[in-house]
Design a protein around this motif. Structure first.
Motif, PDB file in Angstrom:
ATOM      1  N   CYS A  28       1.342  -1.166   0.064  1.00  0.00           N
ATOM      2  CA  CYS A  28       0.457  -0.018  -0.419  1.00  0.00           C
ATOM      3  C   CYS A  28       0.493   1.330  -0.452  1.00  0.00           C
ATOM      4  CB  CYS A  28      -0.933  -0.156   1.710  1.00  0.00           C
ATOM      5  SG  CYS A  28      -1.945  -1.297   1.281  1.00  0.00           S
ATOM      6  N   GLU A  32      -0.390   6.617  -2.518  1.00  0.00           N
ATOM      7  CA  GLU A  32      -0.420   6.381  -4.827  1.00  0.00           C
ATOM      8  C   GLU A  32      -1.116   5.440  -5.216  1.00  0.00           C
ATOM      9  OE1 GLU A  32       3.879   6.422  -6.044  1.00  0.00           O
ATOM     10  OE2 GLU A  32       4.766   7.839  -5.079  1.00  0.00           O
ATOM     11  N   TYR A  33      -0.925   3.623  -3.913  1.00  0.00           N
ATOM     12  CA  TYR A  33      -1.255   2.568  -5.356  1.00  0.00           C
ATOM     13  C   TYR A  33      -1.221   1.858  -3.623  1.00  0.00           C
ATOM     14  CZ  TYR A  33       3.240   0.843  -6.224  1.00  0.00           C
ATOM     15  OH  TYR A  33       4.629   0.461  -5.782  1.00  0.00           O
ATOM     16  N   LYS A  35      -1.407  -1.978  -3.543  1.00  0.00           N
ATOM     17  CA  LYS A  35      -1.492  -3.690  -4.104  1.00  0.00           C
ATOM     18  C   LYS A  35      -1.866  -5.070  -3.669  1.00  0.00           C
ATOM     19  CE  LYS A  35       1.466  -2.494  -7.894  1.00  0.00           C
ATOM     20  NZ  LYS A  35       2.243  -2.724  -9.474  1.00  0.00           N
TER      21      LYS A  35
END
Length: 185
Positions: A28, A32-33, A35
């Motif tokens: 994490c 940003e993102y 996964k």
């Protein structure tokens, strides 16, 4: 045993051999993102515990790793791994995720395997590694609020590749936490 994002798995008498799915990771990255695509084979465990096993990673791309993991959900988990670094050396790597992940490279290993261990005592956790499965070295200890029952187990990832093999041997789960997190006893 249950699975999240299952991969190719061979189960032997005292080992599991996994082949990572391509482009998979648990991370994490701050603002940003997220996964949540790596493989995790697990069981549910309530209360205090210690999980340990000998972990071997046969990686070919950076961040290829086999690992032990404790997970409440996709935004609250921890893992300790034998991971191939960008320098093509294997490291003991730990990631603690409480909404966002902190990612810490630890010791550089002489080979591509070692013993890994996660222990829980109430909501205090300890991460350790060992070269021989007897003498344990401290990686980190921390407090984190988690549900009484969590998923514990092992997994594999290959964020940038498609050819990572992991072997988990002599996996053991105990109800007894490590007594002294700092010295590993």
């Amino acid at each position: 045993m249950e699975s999240l994002n299952p991969c190719e798995l061979l189960k032997g008498e005292n080992f599991f051999k996994l082949k990572a799915n391509a482009g998979t990771d648990f991370i994490c990255k701050y603002e940003e993102y997220v996964k949540d695509s790596a493989t995790f084979y697990h069981q549910f465990k309530e209360g205090d515990f210690t999980i340990k096993g000998k972990v071997t990673t046969l990686g070919s791309a950076p961040f290829d790793a086999a690992f032990l993991m404790v997970r409440q959900n996709g935004r609250k988990w921890m893992k300790i791994a034998v991971e191939l670094g960008v320098d093509k050396k294997y490291n003991v790597v730990s990631v603690i995720t409480n909404n966002w992940s902190d990612d810490a490279n630890g010791e550089i290993l002489e080979g591509n395997n070692c013993w890994l261990r996660i222990t829980r005592k109430n909501n205090f956790f300890g991460l350790h590694y060992s070269i021989d499965g007897i003498k344990w070295r401290f990686v980190r200890a921390f407090g984190m609020e988690m549900d009484k029952s969590v998923s514990i187990g092992f997994g594999i990832q290959s964020p940038k590749g498609d050819n990572c093999i992991g072997i988990i041997e002599e996996l053991k789960v105990s109800d007894i936490p490590v007594d002294n997190f700092r010295n590993g006893s």
